[in-house]
Design an enzyme around this catalytic site. Structure first.
Site, mmCIF file in Angstrom:
data_model
loop_
_atom_site.group_PDB
_atom_site.id
_atom_site.type_symbol
_atom_site.label_atom_id
_atom_site.label_comp_id
_atom_site.label_asym_id
_atom_site.label_seq_id
_atom_site.Cartn_x
_atom_site.Cartn_y
_atom_site.Cartn_z
ATOM 1 N N GLY A 205 0.769 -1.240 0.000
ATOM 2 C CA GLY A 205 0.000 0.000 0.000
ATOM 3 C C GLY A 205 0.803 1.294 0.000
ATOM 4 O O GLY A 205 0.215 2.365 0.103
ATOM 5 N N GLY A 206 2.113 1.208 -0.134
ATOM 6 C CA GLY A 206 2.931 2.431 -0.143
ATOM 7 C C GLY A 206 2.505 3.399 -1.232
ATOM 8 O O GLY A 206 2.251 4.579 -0.977
ATOM 9 N N ASP B 34 3.505 -1.366 -10.636
ATOM 10 C CA ASP B 34 4.826 -1.601 -10.054
ATOM 11 C C ASP B 34 4.977 -3.115 -10.071
ATOM 12 O O ASP B 34 4.547 -3.816 -9.158
ATOM 13 C CB ASP B 34 4.881 -1.033 -8.627
ATOM 14 C CG ASP B 34 6.268 -1.189 -8.019
ATOM 15 O OD1 ASP B 34 7.198 -1.584 -8.742
ATOM 16 O OD2 ASP B 34 6.420 -0.918 -6.817
ATOM 17 N N CYS C 17 11.414 -2.587 -9.598
ATOM 18 C CA CYS C 17 12.487 -2.327 -8.652
ATOM 19 C C CYS C 17 13.689 -3.181 -9.039
ATOM 20 O O CYS C 17 14.045 -4.124 -8.355
ATOM 21 C CB CYS C 17 11.997 -2.661 -7.246
ATOM 22 S SG CYS C 17 13.148 -2.161 -5.996
#
Lengths: 175, 330
Positions: B141-142, B204, B257
């Protein structure tokens, strides 16, 4: 005759039933306020085999999305849960109601040491209480920031606050 | 032409690659990729930068508190904070008398513990109030909380993830930080109904995590080519789904990432080559490095260079690939 296969029911949000709505209304009335959320926003997250329902206030725009899914995880403002006909308020509701402390709601206010004890889920004694009220209500720190839900009690003639649900839960729960 | 046979062809390690791998304790395939993109000297600098643990960083939640006030409160408790140039709400934690994730301010939802590269992804997405946004791999949830922070809880976000455990954390963060304009669902984002059309889609993507070696040195020994190919295929399928979910004129931000080109530029290249109505838009942010234009002798679609990268040895962050795409629908 072949037995009919039971359809698997996934956790899903549905409108709140009138009886459930009344349970929350009662709780709010006891606090001295009323639920300002539009009734159509109130939804129950029903989970198979669970003995409780989670209650959310889901804004209209988000509500429109629900129909696209057979199962939902969570949505909107979490109000609390209903178990055996009783409403147990959640932390986001405490945050919302803390804005009304000393106006509509009689909140309990703690000093720094009281705040610390409360967030560790420990009872707070009179010397660390700035404002006290009997019964279940919102607990705030000396700046008026919400800390959770507590119950003002009198034990052996001394006022105290017992934590019911405090912000430390976010850490203890591990998420 | 099938470029996979070139991009995923077996590596032939040079003596330098093997020596660097041994010196820094890496699976040689990772070092091979570093050298391929950055040259020997650049790879050396990256390997050295990866030896420095990633500092803890937080994102101030200015939906609930003024960031100056938060800084003063935490410093009053003995923390020392420094602003992060790339992230307007970010602070690097220089000193901490207690774990940064265990303060009263954290419990009150005044900040989120988040790496700077993750914050940058959402600044690139640039969400606006009133928009409908899909976060295809949302938990814990960032980024979803950051979307609602930037839009003052006025965008609608559909937060999707396959993991119940991670969704539990997402729900907790949403509640802690005071956000309500979301629906979380547990599912594989590739199965999302395409009747949904979003203004912006954030992907992401699940990745090798090669970008967070500073945080998790154990990843030095992963990153084998066959694993990378499997991850790449998943990323391509998720990006294609993102394309199907975005409205005409809408934006997709794809991020990984990772420093591996196979998880970044090559994924974007495939989409650009297969769809004529999508283009890369360079983010309006200064300081990001450009995407890699060619790799292992393959020249990518020219648009790929407009994507962005964060490098540990240049930006002091984790390694990240970020690309903003606009679907014209024409």
């Amino acid at each position: 005759m072949q037995a009919r296969k039971k359809r698997k029911v996934n956790p899903h949000l549905r409108p709140l039933k009138p009886t459930e709505f009344r349970v929350i209304e009662e709780f709010m009335k006891k606090l001295g306020t009323n639920l300002e959320e539009p009734p159509e926003n109130l939804m129950a997250l029903e989970t198979p085999k669970a003995r409780y329902i989670d209650v959310f206030s889901v804004p209209e725009g988000v509500r429109e999305l629900l129909k696209h899914f057979q199962t939902h995880y969570s949505a909107g403002l979490y109000l609390g849960y209903i178990e055996k006909g009783r409403f147990k308020p959640g932390l986001p509701l405490a945050r919302k109601l803390a804005l009304d402390c000393n106006r509509k709601i009689k909140c309990i206010k703690l000093d720094d040491e009281g705040e610390k004890r409360f967030l560790y889920r420990r009872a707070v004694k009179q010397e660390n209480i700035i404002e006290w009220h009997e019964g279940v209500t919102v607990v705030v720190n000396k700046q008026g920031e919400p800390l959770g839900w507590g119950k003002g009690v009198v034990e052996e003639g001394v006022r105290a606050v017992k934590p019911l649900k405090d912000l430390g839960w976010y850490l203890r729960r591990g998420g | 032409m099938n470029l996979d046979s070139i991009v995923f062809a077996d590596y032939k390690y040079t003596r330098e690659v093997l020596e660097l791998s041994e010196k820094f304790g890496y699976e040689p395939s990772i070092v091979y990729r570093y050298v391929e993109v950055l040259g020997l000297e650049g790879a050396w600098r990256l390997l050295e930068a990866n030896e420095n643990p990633l500092p803890e960083t937080i994102r101030c939640n200015d939906y609930l508190i003024d960031c100056g006030v938060l800084k003063a409160r935490l410093e009053g408790k003995g923390f020392r904070l420094r602003g992060i140039p790339l992230a307007p709400h970010g602070f690097e934690v220089l000193e901490q008398p207690l774990p940064i994730g265990a303060t009263h301010e954290y419990l009150m939802g005044y900040y989120y513990v988040q790496d700077p590269g993750s914050m940058v992804v959402v600044y690139v997405l640039d969400p606006k109030p009133g928009e409908f946004i899909i976060d295809m791999a949302a938990a814990p949830g960032g980024k979803a909380t950051q979307v609602l922070q930037l839009t003052r809880d006025k965008a609608r976000i559909l937060a999707v993830d396959v993991s119940s455990r991670r969704l539990k954390a997402l729900r907790s963060h949403m509640q802690r930080m005071g956000f309500t304009s979301y629906l979380a669902v547990k599912m594989d984002a590739r199965l999302l109904p395409e009747t949904l059309k979003a203004d912006r889609v954030l992907l992401d993507a699940p990745s090798s995590g090669e970008g967070i070696i500073r945080k998790d040195p154990g990843r030095k020994l992963k990153g084998k080519l066959e694993d990378l190919k499997r991850i790449h295929e998943l990323q391509v399928s998720l990006l294609e789904k993102a394309y199907n979910l975005v409205e005409e004129g809408g934006v997709i931000v794809y991020a990984a990432c990772s420093t591996a080109v196979e998880e970044g530029e090559y994924v974007i290249h495939k989409l650009l080559e297969s769809k004529s109505d999508i283009r890369v838009e360079s983010p309006r942010m200064e300081g990001l490095s450009p995407g890699v234009a060619a790799y292992r002798g393959v020249e990518f679609n020219w648009g790929v260079a407009g994507c962005s990268r964060l490098w540990p040895h240049i930006h002091g962050t984790e390694g990240f690939f970020i690309c903003k795409l606009v679907k014209s629908g024409k």
